[in-house]
Design a protein around this motif. Sequence first.
Motif, short mmCIF file in Angstrom:
data_model
loop_
_atom_site.label_atom_id
_atom_site.label_comp_id
_atom_site.label_asym_id
_atom_site.label_seq_id
_atom_site.Cartn_x
_atom_site.Cartn_y
_atom_site.Cartn_z
N GLY A 1 0.78 -1.29 0.15
CA GLY A 1 0.13 -0.19 0.03
C GLY A 1 0.71 1.27 -0.02
N ARG A 2 0.53 2.22 -0.68
CA ARG A 2 1.03 3.52 -0.83
C ARG A 2 0.21 4.46 -1.50
N SER A 3 0.62 5.87 -1.42
CA SER A 3 -0.27 6.80 -2.29
C SER A 3 0.27 6.83 -3.91
N VAL A 4 -1.03 7.05 -4.58
CA VAL A 4 -0.55 7.10 -5.84
C VAL A 4 -1.72 7.77 -6.73
N ARG A 5 -1.43 8.21 -7.77
CA ARG A 5 -2.18 9.26 -8.61
C ARG A 5 -3.47 8.38 -9.21
N ALA A 6 -4.48 8.97 -9.31
CA ALA A 6 -5.47 8.59 -10.03
C ALA A 6 -5.19 8.07 -11.23
N GLY A 7 -5.69 7.00 -11.69
CA GLY A 7 -5.33 6.39 -13.17
C GLY A 7 -4.16 5.41 -12.87
N GLY A 8 -3.47 5.33 -11.86
CA GLY A 8 -2.39 4.60 -11.50
C GLY A 8 -2.52 3.38 -11.24
N THR A 9 -1.51 2.50 -11.13
CA THR A 9 -1.53 0.94 -10.60
C THR A 9 -0.96 0.59 -9.35
N LEU A 10 -0.96 -0.42 -8.92
CA LEU A 10 -0.67 -0.70 -7.51
C LEU A 10 -0.92 -2.45 -7.20
N THR A 11 -0.03 -2.97 -6.84
CA THR A 11 -0.11 -4.36 -6.55
C THR A 11 0.25 -4.68 -4.98
N LEU A 12 -0.85 -5.08 -4.21
CA LEU A 12 -0.69 -5.51 -2.85
C LEU A 12 -0.37 -7.05 -2.89
N SER A 13 0.14 -7.43 -1.81
CA SER A 13 0.69 -8.79 -1.65
C SER A 13 0.16 -9.16 0.01
N CYS A 14 -0.11 -10.40 0.17
CA CYS A 14 -0.36 -10.97 1.49
C CYS A 14 0.36 -12.32 1.37
N VAL A 15 0.80 -12.44 2.70
CA VAL A 15 1.79 -13.65 2.89
C VAL A 15 1.06 -14.39 3.86
N LEU A 16 0.57 -15.55 3.88
CA LEU A 16 -0.21 -16.72 4.80
C LEU A 16 0.97 -17.49 5.34
N SER A 17 0.98 -17.68 6.62
CA SER A 17 1.77 -18.44 7.42
C SER A 17 1.19 -19.08 8.53
N GLY A 18 1.80 -20.20 9.29
CA GLY A 18 1.26 -20.52 10.32
C GLY A 18 0.61 -21.99 10.01
N ASN A 19 -0.64 -22.32 10.55
CA ASN A 19 -1.50 -23.38 10.63
C ASN A 19 -2.14 -23.29 9.11
N THR A 20 -1.96 -23.55 8.25
CA THR A 20 -2.75 -23.16 6.94
C THR A 20 -3.65 -24.29 6.43
N GLY A 21 -3.63 -25.28 7.09
CA GLY A 21 -4.33 -26.44 6.79
C GLY A 21 -5.94 -26.27 6.78
N THR A 22 -6.38 -25.20 7.59
CA THR A 22 -7.76 -24.99 7.67
C THR A 22 -8.27 -23.79 6.82
N THR A 23 -7.34 -23.44 6.21
CA THR A 23 -7.77 -22.10 5.20
C THR A 23 -8.03 -22.70 3.84
N TYR A 24 -9.39 -22.24 3.64
CA TYR A 24 -9.64 -22.76 2.26
C TYR A 24 -10.00 -21.64 1.25
N CYS A 25 -9.81 -20.29 1.68
CA CYS A 25 -10.16 -19.14 0.87
C CYS A 25 -9.34 -18.04 1.57
N MET A 26 -8.94 -17.01 0.37
CA MET A 26 -8.51 -15.82 1.13
C MET A 26 -9.15 -14.80 0.19
N ALA A 27 -8.94 -13.42 1.10
CA ALA A 27 -9.78 -12.45 0.35
C ALA A 27 -9.16 -10.94 0.45
N TRP A 28 -9.42 -10.13 -0.30
CA TRP A 28 -9.15 -8.76 0.19
C TRP A 28 -10.35 -8.02 0.42
N PHE A 29 -10.39 -7.10 1.56
CA PHE A 29 -11.31 -6.35 2.07
C PHE A 29 -10.89 -5.06 2.16
#
Length: 123
Positions: A9-37
């Motif tokens: 996340g950062r500041s960006v001008r309108a019309g620009g692009t940005l890529t967010l990342s999310c790293v999952l760790s720990g006991n991932t066996g019970t994770t069936y989906c991920m999402a951005w809110f």
Amino acid sequence: DVQLVESGGRSVRAGGTLTLSCVLSGNTGTTYCMAWFRQVPGKEREGVAPIRVNRDGTYYADSVKGRFTIARDSAKNTIYLQMNDLKPEDSGMYYCAAGEIKASAPVFCRPSQWGQGTQVTVS
């Protein structure tokens, strides 16, 4: 337990692009989906895009359809949110979530764990 760490996340001008990342760790066996809110002050947190972890399946809120793309790298336990043609109304705190499938809802991921969030500001 599951841990989620967002970045990008950062500041960006309108019309620009940005890529967010999310790293999952720990006991991932019970994770069936991920999402951005995302959330802005004074408003409820809204689902932007979920993705299934073990099979294909994504969804996009109408407000971002055609501009945002959610993707996963299973080998890295990471999901991404590619955001194109950003608008000021896309500003907010973006949260990554992990959880179980909620088949009855368009944003089909019911979070059981949240990341700390990463701020996106579009001006």
